[in-house]
Write a protein that holds these residues in place. Sequence first.
Motif, PDB file in Angstrom:
ATOM      1  N   ASN A   1      -0.674  -1.200   7.701  1.00 13.40           N
ATOM      2  CA  ASN A   1       0.662  -1.313   7.116  1.00 13.40           C
ATOM      3  C   ASN A   1       0.637  -2.227   5.894  1.00 13.40           C
ATOM      4  N   ILE A   2       1.314  -1.799   4.851  1.00 14.34           N
ATOM      5  CA  ILE A   2       1.554  -2.658   3.703  1.00 14.34           C
ATOM      6  C   ILE A   2       3.007  -2.468   3.306  1.00 14.34           C
ATOM      7  N   THR A   3       3.728  -3.572   3.183  1.00 15.37           N
ATOM      8  CA  THR A   3       5.167  -3.494   2.926  1.00 15.37           C
ATOM      9  C   THR A   3       5.473  -3.767   1.462  1.00 15.37           C
ATOM     10  N   GLU A   4       6.649  -3.305   1.062  1.00 22.14           N
ATOM     11  CA  GLU A   4       7.105  -3.588  -0.296  1.00 22.14           C
ATOM     12  C   GLU A   4       7.430  -5.069  -0.397  1.00 22.14           C
ATOM     13  N   ASP A   5       7.061  -5.682  -1.491  1.00 20.92           N
ATOM     14  CA  ASP A   5       7.326  -7.102  -1.692  1.00 20.92           C
ATOM     15  C   ASP A   5       8.818  -7.361  -1.826  1.00 20.92           C
TER      16      ASP A   5
ATOM     17  N   ARG B   1       4.228   2.683  -7.334  1.00 18.91           N
ATOM     18  CA  ARG B   1       5.578   2.121  -7.438  1.00 18.91           C
ATOM     19  C   ARG B   1       5.734   0.830  -6.650  1.00 18.91           C
ATOM     20  N   GLY B   2       4.789   0.587  -5.708  1.00 15.08           N
ATOM     21  CA  GLY B   2       4.836  -0.649  -4.930  1.00 15.08           C
ATOM     22  C   GLY B   2       5.578  -0.529  -3.618  1.00 15.08           C
ATOM     23  N   PHE B   3       5.967   0.676  -3.216  1.00 10.40           N
ATOM     24  CA  PHE B   3       6.651   0.853  -1.939  1.00 10.40           C
ATOM     25  C   PHE B   3       5.654   0.746  -0.787  1.00 10.40           C
ATOM     26  N   GLY B   4       6.201   0.602   0.428  1.00 14.38           N
ATOM     27  CA  GLY B   4       5.365   0.396   1.603  1.00 14.38           C
ATOM     28  C   GLY B   4       4.600   1.654   2.009  1.00 14.38           C
ATOM     29  N   ILE B   5       3.473   1.425   2.690  1.00 12.86           N
ATOM     30  CA  ILE B   5       2.669   2.500   3.269  1.00 12.86           C
ATOM     31  C   ILE B   5       2.397   2.123   4.718  1.00 12.86           C
ATOM     32  N   ASN B   6       2.619   3.076   5.628  1.00 11.90           N
ATOM     33  CA  ASN B   6       2.422   2.803   7.049  1.00 11.90           C
ATOM     34  C   ASN B   6       1.567   3.894   7.676  1.00 11.90           C
ATOM     35  N   ILE B   7       0.616   3.462   8.478  1.00  7.55           N
ATOM     36  CA  ILE B   7      -0.269   4.391   9.188  1.00  7.55           C
ATOM     37  C   ILE B   7       0.032   4.304  10.689  1.00  7.55           C
ATOM     38  N   ASN B   8       0.146   5.447  11.341  1.00  7.77           N
ATOM     39  CA  ASN B   8       0.333   5.452  12.790  1.00  7.77           C
ATOM     40  C   ASN B   8      -0.283   6.716  13.366  1.00  7.77           C
ATOM     41  N   GLY B   9      -0.265   6.813  14.659  1.00  4.74           N
ATOM     42  CA  GLY B   9      -0.828   7.973  15.349  1.00  4.74           C
ATOM     43  C   GLY B   9      -1.827   7.538  16.398  1.00  4.74           C
ATOM     44  N   ALA B  10      -2.107   8.457  17.323  1.00  4.30           N
ATOM     45  CA  ALA B  10      -2.951   8.147  18.471  1.00  4.30           C
ATOM     46  C   ALA B  10      -4.362   7.717  18.073  1.00  4.30           C
ATOM     47  N   LYS B  11      -4.888   8.251  16.979  1.00  6.34           N
ATOM     48  CA  LYS B  11      -6.250   7.930  16.556  1.00  6.34           C
ATOM     49  C   LYS B  11      -6.287   7.114  15.245  1.00  6.34           C
ATOM     50  N   SER B  12      -5.157   6.587  14.874  1.00  3.72           N
ATOM     51  CA  SER B  12      -5.097   5.863  13.596  1.00  3.72           C
ATOM     52  C   SER B  12      -5.968   4.610  13.610  1.00  3.72           C
TER      53      SER B  12
END
Length: 675
Positions: free
Chosen positions: A307-311, A288-299
């Motif tokens: 991170n990839i944001t929605e245009d 769909r093109g929405f953002g994806i974000n990764i986080n966490g202590a071992k990320s």
Amino acid sequence: MNPLSSLGVGSGVLNYEVIDKLKKVDENAQITPIDKKLQENINKQTELVGLKTMLSTIKNNSKKISDYSSYLQRNATSSDESALKVSVNDGVPTQDITIKVNEIAKNSINEVGLKFSSRDDLFSSADSIMKLHIDGKDYQIKIGSTDTLENIAQKIIDETGGDINASIMKTGVGDSAYSLMINSKQTGSGGNIYFGSTLVSSDIISGALNLADGDFNINMMDSNGVNKTIKVVVSNDNAESKQNASIIKEAILAAMKQDADMANLLENGDISVDISGDGKKLVLNDKRGFGININGAKSDQLFTKKNITEDNTMVGKSPIEAGLITGIITIGDTNLDLSLLTDTRNTKEMNEAAIVSAINEISGYYATITEDGYLAINTNTGEVSIKAGEEHKEALEKIGLESGKFMDWSILAKKMNIKNIQKASNANITYNGVNISRQNNTIDDIASGITLELLSPSTKDINVSIGRNNTNILEEIKAFVEGYNQLIPKLNELTRYDEDTKIAGIFNGVSDIRVIKGSLHRALATASFVDGRYESMIDYGLSFNDDGLLILDESKLQNELTSNPDKVRDFFKGGIVTINGKETETQGIFTLVSKELDNLTTGDSAILKLFEESIKNDDKRLKDDRARNIELINNRYEMMANRFAAYDSQIARANNSFNSLNMMIEQSLADKRKN
């Protein structure tokens, strides 16, 4: 007047007819024998060329028969060529292999659900950007409101350099006649095409893998537009990179499936979790093109880019200018008078703040300034409309905008309704009991020199047999026998002498030609010590008849090639044999034949090369002798003609004097009779 032009007039005898007859006698005695020798020389050269051609032909055959590589040729057979074809290089060990084709490698096939009545139909009513990802590479396809279906298909091909193919297919009639297929060129998991937002991890580490709560989280939009956090927990000891990547993938999928609103997206393909083509990376995708974000202590151990944001729905082409900007523009349904928002004393930043604030006052519209300093506009609906009258276009340009309709990829993606018809996947085979996976259907890296071409899955094991290919050796021997049997009669003809008719061949008595037959016969008749006994060519299907011609027992030779290939090779080519406990290198009969033929034809000192030079030297000497003799004859008879001319002149003068005296006598006698 040339005295030779009236030769014979005075004498009536000393003329050119006499000279020509005398000259012809000399020419027959001195020139004609040379001409006969010259013609014989030409015949010798002609026959020698033909003889050398015949020798060259059988030499090529004998060299191939005595070449070690000729015995390394292989062929491969598959018990099911509809599923598997096999090719092998020379020298591959003979062997039998059991292979089962579990899956063939596939490419990614995607159908755009949006239908068109013509290739020239407009693809979209608004500008947008299609984001594509394949095998670690990202592409952006700009879609304009004036682009046709044909334009977009070509743009996809051009922008991806052919890695992704877009083809238009006629699948129906009327308004739904045409559809767009978007497929990957390459097969294997690296050929999967991802639309929208794609985030790829680093190579997953090998060894122990332990991710506790809070170590690795993924934030993605669920089916209700709510941003969800997916917590991934993994505990595994001492696995390699590919195994760890697969373990994390399954853990992510398991965590997503626990949320019904995420599970729905997985099921319909709006989001996906995959492994990269090399098997070492995670691939997260939101179609769909929405953002994806990764986080966490071992990320950080898993993702470098997290991170990839929605245009943005619409981004300006240039920065907003400073100073007073006059003109009225329409954002959505709202008119903005830029002269009321800007001032001659305003800096660029002041104008940016004023215009962003004014747009944000419009219901459902949101404006920001990007890191590059451009005006970006988004809406609740995902669609932006910007207009300006002809007289206000300059004002629109000064804030970096242009007239038109703009659409989020998420909106266009929903309209396009992209369906994955076939997921790209690796080929999988079982090779002698070992499970093997590859990205392509042509596999040449399992065993050196063996290439497998997978055509379809097999229902049972396929037997592959790699054996010796004796066809070429057999054909070369047959060709040698044929050439040899043409050569021997020719040699007999050229060197013959018939006692009864006294007719001799053109090379009769020429030892250089006469030795050819004997030298080749001796080489072929050479015996070889094998396994404690001497063997001859008869043991391998070759023999001489009473005329000295070769006879080939093809079935016997074929049987020896099949049952004793190394013995055949050693007898024909040569090899190492043990005689009285000592290893000795032997030369095969066709190696000996090749050497004899080389001695005859190869190099400046070759027997026939020297003989050819002697014939050519004879030709030159004969031509020189002929020219010299012709010159001597011509000079001799030119002198004779000059002498004849002198004698003829003297005779003419004498005749004239006699005629005058005779006339005087006759006159005197006549006068006396009158008296």
